[in-house]
Scaffold this active site. Structure first.
Site, mmCIF file in Angstrom:
data_model
loop_
_atom_site.group_PDB
_atom_site.id
_atom_site.type_symbol
_atom_site.label_atom_id
_atom_site.label_comp_id
_atom_site.label_asym_id
_atom_site.label_seq_id
_atom_site.Cartn_x
_atom_site.Cartn_y
_atom_site.Cartn_z
ATOM 1 N N HIS A 103 0.909 -1.088 -0.048
ATOM 2 C CA HIS A 103 0.173 0.064 -0.018
ATOM 3 C C HIS A 103 0.980 1.196 0.058
ATOM 4 O O HIS A 103 1.747 1.440 0.733
ATOM 5 C CB HIS A 103 -0.805 -0.165 1.348
ATOM 6 C CG HIS A 103 -1.979 1.042 1.084
ATOM 7 N ND1 HIS A 103 -3.066 1.158 0.590
ATOM 8 C CD2 HIS A 103 -1.900 2.257 1.934
ATOM 9 C CE1 HIS A 103 -3.703 2.204 0.650
ATOM 10 N NE2 HIS A 103 -2.959 3.026 1.635
ATOM 11 N N GLU A 168 8.683 0.828 -2.893
ATOM 12 C CA GLU A 168 7.867 -0.514 -3.148
ATOM 13 C C GLU A 168 8.640 -1.663 -3.596
ATOM 14 O O GLU A 168 8.503 -2.993 -3.159
ATOM 15 C CB GLU A 168 6.638 -0.306 -3.961
ATOM 16 C CG GLU A 168 5.651 0.526 -3.063
ATOM 17 C CD GLU A 168 4.261 0.943 -4.035
ATOM 18 O OE1 GLU A 168 3.472 1.022 -3.046
ATOM 19 O OE2 GLU A 168 4.412 0.660 -5.093
HETATM 20 C C1 GAR Z 1 1.318 0.613 -6.099
HETATM 21 O O1 GAR Z 1 1.885 1.777 -5.704
HETATM 22 C C2 GAR Z 1 0.757 -0.110 -4.899
HETATM 23 O O2 GAR Z 1 0.914 0.388 -3.624
HETATM 24 C C3 GAR Z 1 -0.664 0.516 -5.107
HETATM 25 O O3 GAR Z 1 -0.769 0.483 -6.465
HETATM 26 C C4 GAR Z 1 0.308 0.701 -7.158
HETATM 27 C C5 GAR Z 1 0.401 -0.239 -8.287
HETATM 28 O O4 GAR Z 1 1.513 -0.238 -9.035
HETATM 29 N N1 GAR Z 1 -1.696 -0.336 -4.548
HETATM 30 C C6 GAR Z 1 -2.656 0.302 -3.750
HETATM 31 O O5 GAR Z 1 -3.101 1.410 -3.956
HETATM 32 C C7 GAR Z 1 -3.632 -0.761 -3.224
HETATM 33 N N2 GAR Z 1 -4.607 -0.168 -2.157
HETATM 34 P P1 GAR Z 1 2.169 -1.138 -10.023
HETATM 35 O O6 GAR Z 1 1.060 -1.555 -10.699
HETATM 36 O O7 GAR Z 1 3.096 -0.504 -11.009
HETATM 37 O O8 GAR Z 1 2.796 -2.262 -9.234
#
Ligand code: GAR
Length: 187
Positions: A103, A168
């Site tokens: 998150h 992340e």
């Molecule tokens: C990430 O920043 C993750 O933390 C967020 O979506 C993005 C996905 O990026 N998740 C949420 O907000 C869940 N509540 P990605 O598709 O490039 O991995």
């Protein structure tokens, strides 16, 4: 599990293939046909199943497809790597202490949608990302690991999200390793 770009999914695959994560990504599930994550899976040679939420009337039915797919693939852990749907007790109960979410905020601050926008609106000077076990409490399960980033005066959603994303990609593989270690310790 991914809904969008899939950069966290790719970070996990890379961490398995090049270190430091000793594991294997067996299966991707996406809910948005044609999303970036699906394209990455093709390039990376990871089996990808499309479970389009629009084809299911109830959230539990979508989760049923996820459970079947992951059970058939024989996975030990399931990672919500940018999964933008609410999951139900059905999925959570199928993978107790084995379902991980990433998150883009320092939980418990800024749960739910648009966490990056929420952080900017609140005027915090520090934000980051949290990897945690999923429970029925939305974005409220036990925290595995967190990483912080500064919020700069000139930041907008894009620049702050990009800074968080970079963390992340580092954090998620470590959190997966931690979750696996905990499971081993529990026998
Ligand atoms: C990430 O920043 C993750 O933390 C967020 O979506 C993005 C996905 O990026 N998740 C949420 O907000 C869940 N509540 P990605 O598709 O490039 O991995």
């Amino acid at each position: 599990m991914a809904s969008g770009e899939g950069s966290n999914f790719e970070a996990l695959v890379t961490a398995c293939r090049q270190g430091p994560l000793r594991g294997r990504v067996l299966q991707l599930v996406v809910n948005n046909p044609g999303c970036g994550a699906q394209r990455r899976a093709k390039r990376l040679n990871i089996p990808c199943t499309v479970a389009d939420h629009r084809l299911h009337r109830r959230r539990e039915d979508l989760d049923g497809v996820l459970i079947e797919t992951f059970t058939a693939a024989g996975v030990d852990l399931v990672v919500m790597a940018g999964w933008m749907r609410i999951v139900t007790p059905r999925l959570i109960g199928a993978f107790p202490s084995r379902l991980i979410n990433i998150h883009p905020s320092l939980l418990p601050s800024f749960r739910g949608l648009d966490a990056v926008g929420q952080a900017l609106a609140a005027g915090v000077t520090l934000s980051g990302c949290t990897a945690h076990l999923v429970t029925e409490d939305l974005d409220g399960g036990p925290i595995l690991a967190q990483a912080t980033v500064p919020v700069l005066n000139e930041d907008d959603r894009m620049t702050l999200a990009a800074r968080i994303h970079a963390q992340e990609h580092r954090l998620l593989p470590l959190a997966v390793a931690l979750a696996a270690e905990r499971l081993r310790d529990q026998g």
